[in-house]
Design a protein around this motif. Structure first.
Motif, mmCIF file in Angstrom:
data_model
loop_
_atom_site.group_PDB
_atom_site.id
_atom_site.type_symbol
_atom_site.label_atom_id
_atom_site.label_comp_id
_atom_site.label_asym_id
_atom_site.label_seq_id
_atom_site.Cartn_x
_atom_site.Cartn_y
_atom_site.Cartn_z
ATOM 1 N N LYS A 154 -76.442 23.776 -7.861
ATOM 2 C CA LYS A 154 -75.553 22.774 -8.449
ATOM 3 C C LYS A 154 -76.318 22.035 -9.528
ATOM 4 O O LYS A 154 -77.447 21.608 -9.319
ATOM 5 C CB LYS A 154 -75.154 21.760 -7.381
ATOM 6 C CG LYS A 154 -74.084 22.261 -6.440
ATOM 7 C CD LYS A 154 -73.734 21.145 -5.481
ATOM 8 C CE LYS A 154 -72.919 21.694 -4.333
ATOM 9 N NZ LYS A 154 -72.687 20.677 -3.305
ATOM 10 N N ASN A 168 -71.744 24.396 -10.995
ATOM 11 C CA ASN A 168 -72.887 25.280 -10.766
ATOM 12 C C ASN A 168 -73.573 25.615 -12.074
ATOM 13 O O ASN A 168 -72.989 25.509 -13.148
ATOM 14 C CB ASN A 168 -72.420 26.575 -10.101
ATOM 15 C CG ASN A 168 -71.916 26.325 -8.706
ATOM 16 O OD1 ASN A 168 -72.438 25.467 -7.987
ATOM 17 N ND2 ASN A 168 -70.879 27.041 -8.325
ATOM 18 N N GLU A 226 -71.973 28.178 -15.045
ATOM 19 C CA GLU A 226 -70.560 28.514 -14.882
ATOM 20 C C GLU A 226 -69.679 27.639 -15.792
ATOM 21 O O GLU A 226 -70.138 26.664 -16.385
ATOM 22 C CB GLU A 226 -70.117 28.314 -13.428
ATOM 23 C CG GLU A 226 -69.939 26.858 -13.064
ATOM 24 C CD GLU A 226 -69.144 26.648 -11.783
ATOM 25 O OE1 GLU A 226 -68.583 27.616 -11.257
ATOM 26 O OE2 GLU A 226 -69.090 25.502 -11.334
ATOM 27 N N ARG A 239 -64.165 28.659 -12.492
ATOM 28 C CA ARG A 239 -63.468 27.896 -11.469
ATOM 29 C C ARG A 239 -62.526 26.911 -12.136
ATOM 30 O O ARG A 239 -62.709 26.555 -13.306
ATOM 31 C CB ARG A 239 -64.477 27.134 -10.605
ATOM 32 C CG ARG A 239 -65.249 28.061 -9.648
ATOM 33 C CD ARG A 239 -65.937 27.265 -8.558
ATOM 34 N NE ARG A 239 -66.785 26.234 -9.108
ATOM 35 C CZ ARG A 239 -66.793 24.972 -8.668
ATOM 36 N NH1 ARG A 239 -65.996 24.605 -7.700
ATOM 37 N NH2 ARG A 239 -67.598 24.093 -9.218
ATOM 38 N N GLY A 264 -60.549 25.642 -7.100
ATOM 39 C CA GLY A 264 -60.927 26.948 -6.566
ATOM 40 C C GLY A 264 -61.342 27.882 -7.677
ATOM 41 O O GLY A 264 -61.366 27.499 -8.848
ATOM 42 N N LYS A 265 -61.660 29.103 -7.306
ATOM 43 C CA LYS A 265 -61.999 30.102 -8.318
ATOM 44 C C LYS A 265 -60.755 30.427 -9.125
ATOM 45 O O LYS A 265 -59.635 30.276 -8.638
ATOM 46 C CB LYS A 265 -62.523 31.368 -7.639
ATOM 47 C CG LYS A 265 -63.911 31.181 -7.071
ATOM 48 C CD LYS A 265 -64.512 32.513 -6.698
ATOM 49 C CE LYS A 265 -65.992 32.339 -6.472
ATOM 50 N NZ LYS A 265 -66.561 33.367 -5.630
ATOM 51 N N GLU A 282 -58.182 32.537 -7.509
ATOM 52 C CA GLU A 282 -57.506 31.866 -6.396
ATOM 53 C C GLU A 282 -56.406 30.934 -6.891
ATOM 54 O O GLU A 282 -55.322 30.860 -6.324
ATOM 55 C CB GLU A 282 -58.531 31.079 -5.571
ATOM 56 C CG GLU A 282 -59.488 31.984 -4.822
ATOM 57 C CD GLU A 282 -60.682 31.237 -4.236
ATOM 58 O OE1 GLU A 282 -61.203 31.687 -3.231
ATOM 59 O OE2 GLU A 282 -61.086 30.192 -4.811
ATOM 60 N N LYS A 329 -58.905 23.125 3.461
ATOM 61 C CA LYS A 329 -59.700 24.271 3.053
ATOM 62 C C LYS A 329 -58.836 25.536 3.100
ATOM 63 O O LYS A 329 -58.190 25.820 4.109
ATOM 64 C CB LYS A 329 -60.892 24.411 3.994
ATOM 65 C CG LYS A 329 -61.850 25.492 3.600
ATOM 66 C CD LYS A 329 -63.074 25.415 4.509
ATOM 67 C CE LYS A 329 -63.950 26.627 4.276
ATOM 68 N NZ LYS A 329 -65.132 26.582 5.140
ATOM 69 N N SER A 340 -60.141 28.583 1.413
ATOM 70 C CA SER A 340 -61.251 29.503 1.613
ATOM 71 C C SER A 340 -62.526 28.714 1.315
ATOM 72 O O SER A 340 -62.460 27.511 1.025
ATOM 73 C CB SER A 340 -61.130 30.708 0.684
ATOM 74 O OG SER A 340 -61.488 30.321 -0.627
ATOM 75 N N ASP A 341 -63.662 29.360 1.356
ATOM 76 C CA ASP A 341 -64.911 28.639 1.120
ATOM 77 C C ASP A 341 -64.953 27.969 -0.243
ATOM 78 O O ASP A 341 -65.631 26.974 -0.441
ATOM 79 C CB ASP A 341 -66.096 29.618 1.226
ATOM 80 C CG ASP A 341 -66.455 29.854 2.667
ATOM 81 O OD1 ASP A 341 -65.967 29.075 3.514
ATOM 82 O OD2 ASP A 341 -67.199 30.820 2.958
ATOM 83 N N THR A 342 -64.247 28.576 -1.181
ATOM 84 C CA THR A 342 -64.306 28.043 -2.538
ATOM 85 C C THR A 342 -63.002 27.380 -2.956
ATOM 86 O O THR A 342 -62.907 26.833 -4.038
ATOM 87 C CB THR A 342 -64.598 29.190 -3.522
ATOM 88 O OG1 THR A 342 -63.683 30.243 -3.236
ATOM 89 C CG2 THR A 342 -66.015 29.666 -3.406
ATOM 90 N N HIS A 343 -62.005 27.427 -2.127
ATOM 91 C CA HIS A 343 -60.674 27.016 -2.525
ATOM 92 C C HIS A 343 -60.157 25.887 -1.632
ATOM 93 O O HIS A 343 -60.057 26.050 -0.429
ATOM 94 C CB HIS A 343 -59.750 28.253 -2.428
ATOM 95 C CG HIS A 343 -58.377 28.032 -2.994
ATOM 96 N ND1 HIS A 343 -57.390 28.966 -2.928
ATOM 97 C CD2 HIS A 343 -57.825 26.974 -3.647
ATOM 98 C CE1 HIS A 343 -56.294 28.503 -3.494
ATOM 99 N NE2 HIS A 343 -56.531 27.292 -3.940
#
Lengths: 308, 665
Positions: free
Chosen positions: B3, B32, B35, B225, B238-239, B242, B308, B310-313
């Motif tokens: 990060k 990040n 990105e 993202r 999210g990504k 997603e 939540k 997903s892990d990223t969303h």
């Protein structure tokens, strides 16, 4: 650029011609005569008229006068018995120009500083104080300041001379009295312009580069804020030169303004005409300089063009 | 992944006379290394304020950060003093602004402006700074960099200026680059170039980018993202895949549905009803609740937390709670909608062929403007016809003459040459005042900027009724008012709005007033000059739907002028593409998008970013170089009909090539 200036000079000549014509006929409508002295007999008067060409019909006088000024001859004074008008102006202009230029420079510098500080400290006590000073400067006539300065600085404190024109220290008090108006006008203008400029995107860009406030104002602010100031600078210069007359009287400065008043009292046509035309040349010239100055400060209106 | 920036519960407020406006209400996200994070949202959602707060660039007063943390490389920037921030700005974090026309100092050469931060942060001597500046200009694709260094901003075009701004921003190799709507003010082809440039620079320098925009097409193109902001909060993050393929928040659904998709042909755009809440008094519960048709009772009481996916969303909507009913996103968002829309396409095509009554005919219209010895050929000999009841779209980039065409038709300018026939009567002929008044009544205009096109000192009733008064369409005061009420309701406003003043309305509502004003005199033909380009996406959809509905009900004919090709395609039956004062291609909208022939049309179409990350990843941009196109051995290209209803500006040789191309199909 050269072509532009050339064209402008052409317009200046036309303007000058119109002004000369207008003042000439205006003079004709003035009541009274330059030779209204009771001690003069009728024949003496007639001979004087003849000598100065005033017995001829007005159109002929006009043509003669106009041809003469385009030759650079402004005629001779009535009240000083045959002295050339250009000599009289030349003799008197020095003091007026020095006084005017000093007031303009001093006034601009102080006004600029005051205005910028007010803009940066927008809506704080400093801003309010600066603007109160400006309003006082605009609303109180300069002869009041002149009187106060003479009394306090000249008479009470004995720091500076109160009259005459014999060196730099003699010019300080009249310069300050004259520049109060300039300070007030410039300060108010710069404050408004600066506030607007400081809100522009490119100032935020400059801030995002990491510049400090001082660098932002000096490098990015002043030049942009000064563009509209130039517009008022032209008329202000002229009003300073013509407006010196009261101050010149108060401080007994032998300037052009004082001479102008005297000539009007005595119906000295050639001198009135001469001074008026001189002022108009000055005015037209200043306007031209201001327009050229625009281009120097603001590249967008630079007339040379450039790559598009 | 590392990060580089971590924002935790950031809150920003502005003090106004009316009270404290909470523009950002607890925003958390991280960035990040290397990105691109896109922050999307409509105007007033707080996305710009968030990005400016990261550099502490919000004007103080009235703005202030009231809480939260901005962790950059382990240090909390919220506690930094102004002096410390000055070291960070321009060197570690830098910014690109929206409007390249105003973000450069007009009185300073671009070289000096670029060198400024190099000298300040890297302490290089002037000569080296200058070399670095030239290098930077070359890097951002400015030809003849060493010469251009001494040029002033006004000597550059909009796209070039934005390149200069980018050069300035990357001059000290920043770790984080914040781009605040960097392409919004640019034409699509220029936008595509700038996006490519940013991507290349990121690859080269490994910069992390925060990209603020309202355009989902651009997001799909550039982002890794995505964070969706609404009313000062992030509602979904999210990504990119997603967000686009599995959106969870109803607001995201609305945003995605409001954009017409070039490849598809929906009958009506999805709109988000209403407008964003006033952040002076943010609503209790979910701020989106009263625009959300899936809102439940709990939405009005408790603010949803981030659920939540997903892990990223993550998404902030109660719909994700295990006890809530299962709601599926609207059909229009699904990828298979293409199937049934194909049939509708056929329907539309056949419908149009039936009646073809010419309403407006333009013959060789020219509009030149001269300033001194300079003659600007704004419109240079265009001819087209508009049939009754259709929508004719006129597209092109800024400066192509599309707006001038509209204004010349309605006689706001005096045409240099050519004819405009309305019902076979030449509009530009000399006429008695009663005749021209009649024409004025039949042709009305809707303007681009709903803020400056309504007189702020008039009530809405007076604005709308002014035309009726002039044409004597209302018998008395009572009838006049009745008609105003009726019109307000037609465009989706209330009776109560009649006595208010324009400043009390939002942009979309104002544009509705503008439409009501045009409708007041019962026109047949409406020229809409970029009617939606000043509006937010969801509001755009509302206005476009309204215009379509009115056309159906009242049999209106539209000339729809715009630069947004996807919207034009959606609303128009036929489209003319303008380039440098001429029409280069004219065809039915479906045909134009399926078989663009003119190189300019192709490059234009290939430059539009679509709200679909997968197509964006594989897109190939067609570059247009006018040198190769306009040099037909000295032969002037002429508009020729290649296929029924499909006209292209081409030379004799090209014409035969195009014909062959069609015969081959």
């Amino acid at each position: 650029m050269g072509r532009y200036i050339f064209g402008r000079i052409g317009y200046m000549l036309i303007t000058f011609f119109v002004i000369a014509t207008f003042t000439f006929f205006l003079m004709q409508t003035l009541p009274g005569s330059p030779f209204n002295d009771e001690r003069l007999s009728e024949t003496q008067k007639e001979r004087l008229y003849e000598r100065y060409g005033l017995d001829e019909p007005v159109p002929i006088q006009y043509v003669k006068y106009m041809t003469n000024i385009f030759k650079g001859d402004f005629g001779v004074s009535f009240q000083y018995d045959g002295r050339a008008v250009s000599d009289i102006i030349g003799e008197r202009i020095g003091a007026s120009v020095v006084l005017g230029a000093q007031s303009l420079i001093f006034g601009c510098i102080i006004g600029l500083i005051l205005g910028i500080i007010a803009a940066i400290k927008h809506n704080t006590a400093i801003d309010y104080v600066a603007m109160v000073i400006a309003v006082i400067g605009l609303s109180v006539p300069n002869f009041v300041f002149a009187g106060l300065l003479q009394y306090w600085v000249g008479v009470k404190l004995q720091w500076l001379p109160v009259a005459f024109w014999e060196g730099f220290e003699y010019s300080i008090l009249p310069t300050i009295s004259l520049s109060v108006f300039v300070i007030a006008t410039i300060a108010r203008f710069i404050r408004t312009e600066m506030l607007e400029v400081l809100g522009q995107d490119y100032i935020v860009t400059a801030k995002a580069k990491g510049l400090n406030q001082f660098a932002i104002v000096m490098k990015h602010g002043i030049r942009n804020a000064a563009i509209p100031i130039i517009t008022i600078l032209g008329p202000m210069t002229v009003s300073l030169l013509t407006g010196t007359l009261v101050i010149e009287q108060i401080f007994s400065v032998p300037g052009l303004g004082e001479q102008f008043v005297k000539s009007i009292m005595t119906n000295d046509f050639p001198v009135i005409m001469g001074v008026t035309l001189f002022y108009s040349i000055l005015f037209i010239g200043v306007v031209l300089i201001v327009d050229i100055l625009y281009g120097v400060i603001d590249p967008r209106i630079r007339l040379s063009g450039g790559t598009k | 992944m590392d990060k580089i920036l971590d924002v935790k519960n950031l809150q920003v407020s502005f003090d106004t006379y009316a009270g404290e406006v909470k523009a950002v209400r607890g925003v958390s996200f991280h960035l990040n290394k290397g990105e691109t994070l896109a922050i999307v949202g409509e105007s007033g959602s707080g996305k710009s304020v968030t990005s400016k707060s990261l550099m502490k660039l919000i004007p103080n007063p009235p703005g202030r950060i009231t809480g939260g943390e901005i962790i950059f490389e382990g240090k909390n920037l919220v506690n930094y003093t102004e002096k410390q921030m000055q070291k960070i700005r321009g060197s570690d974090i830098s910014m690109i602004f929206q409007d390249p026309m105003t973000s450069l100092n007009p009185t300073m050469t671009v070289g000096k402006q670029i060198m400024e931060s190099i000298i300040k942060h890297q302490k290089l001597p002037k000569k080296q700074a200058k070399e670095k500046a030239i290098e930077l200009l070359e890097m951002v694709g400015i030809i003849n960099a060493h010469k251009r260094l001494t040029a002033y901003p006004h000597q550059f075009s909009g796209g070039m200026r934005q390149r200069v701004v980018i050069a300035m921003a990357i001059s000290c190799n920043p770790k984080v680059l914040i781009a605040d709507e960097p392409t919004t003010a640019l034409d699509v082809t220029i936008q595509a170039q700038i996006l490519e440039l940013l991507k290349n620079l990121q690859k080269k320098m490994g910069t992390s980018i925060i990209f603020i925009t309202h355009d989902l097409g651009v997001v799909a193109n550039i982002a890794d993202r995505v964070a969706v902001m609404y009313a000062g909060k992030i509602v979904e993050i999210g990504k990119v895949d997603e967000i686009f393929y599995n959106p969870q928040h109803p607001y995201t659904w609305g945003l995605l549905g409001a954009m017409p998709n070039l490849n598809e042909d929906a009958e009506e755009l999805i709109t988000i009803p209403g407008s964003p809440p006033n952040l002076l008094n943010p609503p209790i519960g979910d701020a989106f609740a009263n625009r959300n048709k899936y809102a439940m009772k709990i939405d009005y009481q408790i603010e949803p937390p981030m659920f939540k996916v997903s892990d990223t969303h993550y998404a902030a909507t109660w719909l994700l709670h295990e006890k809530s009913p299962k709601v599926l996103p609207p059909d229009a968002l699904k990828k298979h909608r293409q199937v049934h829309s194909k049939e509708r396409k056929k329907e539309r095509l056949s419908k149009k062929r039936v009646k073809r009554e010419k309403l407006l005919e333009i013959k060789n219209l020219k509009q030149y403007f001269s300033s001194g010895s300079n003659v600007v050929k704004a419109v240079d000999g265009i001819s087209f016809e508009i049939f009754k009841g259709e929508t004719f779209g006129l597209v092109g980039e800024s400066g192509c003459g599309k707006s001038t065409t509209g204004r010349t038709i309605i006689r706001l300018y005096h045409a240099t040459e050519g004819e405009v026939l309305y019902n076979n009567v030449n509009i530009h002929d000399k006429k008695s005042s009663s005749e021209s008044q009649k024409l004025n009544q039949k042709i009305q205009m809707i303007f681009q900027d709903p803020y400056s096109s309504l007189n702020p000192r008039q009530t809405v009733a007076d604005i709308i009724a002014e035309g009726m008064d002039i044409h004597g369409l209302a018998a008395g005061k009572k009838e006049r008012l009745e008609k105003v009420y009726e019109l307000l309701e037609t465009v989706g406003l209330n009776r109560e709005h009649a006595n208010r003043y324009p400043h009390e309305f939002s942009g979309g509502q104002r544009q509705r007033i503008g439409i009501a004003r045009a409708l007041a005199v019962e026109p047949e033909f409406i020229i809409a000059d970029e009617p939606i380009s000043a509006l937010d996406v969801s509001i755009q959809a509302q206005v476009v739907n309204l215009m379509k509905k009115l056309q159906k009900e009242k049999g209106l004919t539209y000339l729809f002028i715009a630069h947004d090709l996807s919207m034009v395609k959606y609303i128009s039956d036929r489209i003319g593409v303008m380039y440098k004062g001429r029409i280069v291609e004219l065809a039915e909208s479906e045909e134009l998008y399926q078989n663009p022939l003119h190189p300019y049309t192709r490059s234009l179409l290939s430059a539009i970013p679509l709200p679909d990350p997968e197509t964006e990843k594989t897109r190939k941009r067609v570059k247009f170089d006018e040198k190769f196109v306009w040099n037909g051995n000295g032969e002037e290209p002429v508009l020729r009909e290649v296929k029924e209803g499909h006209w292209v500006s081409c030379t004799e040789q090209e014409f035969h090539d195009y014909k062959k191309h069609f015969d081959a199909i």
